[in-house]
Scaffold this active site. Structure first.
Site, PDB file in Angstrom:
ATOM      1  N   ARG A   1       1.831   9.192  -3.757  1.00 23.67           N
ATOM      2  CA  ARG A   1       1.915   7.751  -3.627  1.00 23.67           C
ATOM      3  C   ARG A   1       3.238   7.318  -4.124  1.00 23.67           C
ATOM      4  O   ARG A   1       3.903   6.160  -3.351  1.00 23.67           O
ATOM      5  CB  ARG A   1       0.644   7.055  -3.813  1.00 23.67           C
TER       6      ARG A   1
ATOM      7  N   ALA B   1       1.427  -1.814  -0.382  1.00 18.69           N
ATOM      8  CA  ALA B   1       0.745  -0.447  -0.154  1.00 18.69           C
ATOM      9  C   ALA B   1      -0.914  -0.551  -0.496  1.00 18.69           C
ATOM     10  O   ALA B   1      -1.189  -1.156  -1.490  1.00 18.69           O
ATOM     11  CB  ALA B   1       1.122   0.505  -1.275  1.00 18.69           C
ATOM     12  N   SER B   2      -1.630  -0.244   0.546  1.00 13.90           N
ATOM     13  CA  SER B   2      -3.009  -0.642   0.312  1.00 13.90           C
ATOM     14  C   SER B   2      -3.649   0.244  -0.919  1.00 13.90           C
ATOM     15  O   SER B   2      -3.215   1.259  -1.212  1.00 13.90           O
ATOM     16  CB  SER B   2      -3.629  -0.269   1.692  1.00 13.90           C
ATOM     17  N   ALA B   3      -4.918  -0.157  -1.190  1.00 12.52           N
ATOM     18  CA  ALA B   3      -5.566   0.500  -2.218  1.00 12.52           C
ATOM     19  C   ALA B   3      -6.017   1.806  -1.750  1.00 12.52           C
ATOM     20  O   ALA B   3      -6.389   2.028  -0.615  1.00 12.52           O
ATOM     21  CB  ALA B   3      -6.905  -0.273  -2.694  1.00 12.52           C
TER      22      ALA B   3
ATOM     23  N   PHE C   1      -6.300  -6.934   4.833  1.00 11.64           N
ATOM     24  CA  PHE C   1      -5.042  -6.604   4.930  1.00 11.64           C
ATOM     25  C   PHE C   1      -4.039  -7.730   5.583  1.00 11.64           C
ATOM     26  O   PHE C   1      -4.675  -8.721   5.834  1.00 11.64           O
ATOM     27  CB  PHE C   1      -5.000  -5.308   6.011  1.00 11.64           C
TER      28      PHE C   1
END
Length: 393
Positions: free
Chosen positions: A39, A95-97, A240
């Site tokens: 990531r 950046a999503s969890a 989101f």
């Protein structure tokens, strides 16, 4: 594996996997992808963390930056659509969890040979996970922001992957590579674009985060049928950023309320926290029932005898309401309403409908979408459409 993978990065990655725990941890194939597609490789050197958007620079605070990269939380990677902030900061890409990323990948349920369209490339990390699992040639990702698309393509190349990265409007899909077995959005929508239905093969799946003006919450998983329609149900959780072409930039004092307006006064025993507080099931349901009503909290307004105020307004800014609380323990609240619609009356009617139905959670609601974009919301069955509460004076 990239050359940027040292012992510190590996330890951070192991730490994240350990924190995810049972029921949240990725399946073996996605854990393999996680190690192959780190990531941190996809994060810019400057990120913003926390609700206050505190800037974190990799050069100045490498440990803090890496902690942000492998915390199970979202990391803001762009503010103000990439423009130089002149005042207020607001997140425009993130950046999503990791936990929600792996949850959505599990819900997407891809199989060998599947072709996938991702809408909202963002950092490129999610596209990288998909490309590692399926092969680069089977993944297309589309991003409206040209700078984000370019940076994502560079990050993907850095880990040896080359899915097709398209700079364009994700609402239109990408017909050149259609039909797809799966379409996954990493931005929320208020309406599912008909193009996504058209570009998904019968039996294919569309997975998209959901938002209403009232509440950003829930995941919608649709299965495309043979007659140009898609049907599916919601699952709880997730938040989101809204697809850019569905945004509404509205503020109460800038766009809605005017000094010369004289609202009608009434009262209510329905607490504003009941419908706009921490009960996410209630908020989600009201968002489906009200459709075009949004709200904003105002704590400590400069009004005598008012401790807090809940504002409501329509997305076309033609009607508004406010609900005032005098202080702790208040059982009755003052209501002000202005415009062609009585918005608090609509909220109360929607609340009564939801309570009479047993206070259903998101998983009991569903949506049917036609290829022309027409959509209907239902409860338990497509034969039980959900009413829209929209009343006048």
């Amino acid at each position: 594996m990239t050359s940027t993978m040292g012992g510190v990065e590996r330890a951070a990655m192991r730490g994240l996997l350990g924190r995810l725990g049972e029921g949240v941890a990725p399946a073996p194939e996605w854990e393999e992808a996680f190690w192959a597609v780190p990531r941190h490789v996809f994060l810019p050197d400057t990120v913003w963390v926390g609700d206050d958007l505190v800037v974190c620079e990799r050069g100045a605070d490498p440990e803090g930056w890496l902690r942000a990269a492998y915390a199970d939380g979202p990391v803001v990677t762009q503010v103000n659509d990439g423009r130089e902030p002149g005042g207020e900061l607001w997140p425009s890409s993130s950046a999503s969890a990791p936990s929600i990323v792996f949850r959505m990948l599990a819900m997407l349920d891809v199989a060998d040979g599947d072709r996938v369209l991702e809408v909202g490339t963002g950092t490129g990390w999610n596209a990288g996970l998909l490309a590692h699992r399926l092969g680069s040639e089977r993944v297309t990702t589309i991003e409206v922001d040209s700078a984000l698309a370019l940076r994502a393509a560079i990050g993907l190349k850095g880990v040896g992957l080359a899915p097709r990265v398209v700079n364009g409007d994700g609402a239109a899909g990408y017909a050149a590579d259609a039909p797809y077995d799966r379409i996954a959005a990493t931005c929320s929508v208020r309406e599912v674009p008909g193009a996504w239905v058209e570009q998904t093969r019968p039996g294919g799946v569309i997975l998209v985060p959901w938002e209403s003006p009232w509440c950003c919450y829930g995941l919608l998983r649709l299965t495309v049928g043979t007659r140009g329609t898609a049907i599916g149900r919601f699952a709880p959780h997730s938040a989101f950023m809204l697809m850019r072409n569905q945004r509404t930039d509205l503020r109460i004092y800038r766009d809605v309320v005017r000094d010369a307006q004289v609202p009608d006064e009434s009262g209510t025993r329905l607490s504003p926290w009941t419908v706009a507080g921490k009960d996410w099931a209630a908020r989600f349901a009201l968002g489906l029932l009200l459709r075009d009503v949004w709200h904003a909290w105002h704590e400590g307004p400069d009004v005598d005898g008012v401790a807090s105020r809940l504002w409501l307004a329509t997305t076309d800014a033609t009607a508004w309401a406010a609900v005032d609380r005098a202080g702790e323990g208040a059982e009755r609240f003052t209501v002000w309403q202005h415009g062609p619609r009585r918005l608090w009356d609509e909220v109360e009617a929607a609340w009564r409908w939801w309570c009479a139905g047993g206070r259903p959670g998101p998983e009991r609601f569903g949506v049917t979408v036609a290829s022309d974009g027409r959509q209907s919301v239902w409860l338990d069955s497509p034969h039980r459409p959900v009413p829209v509460f929209r009343g006048g004076r």
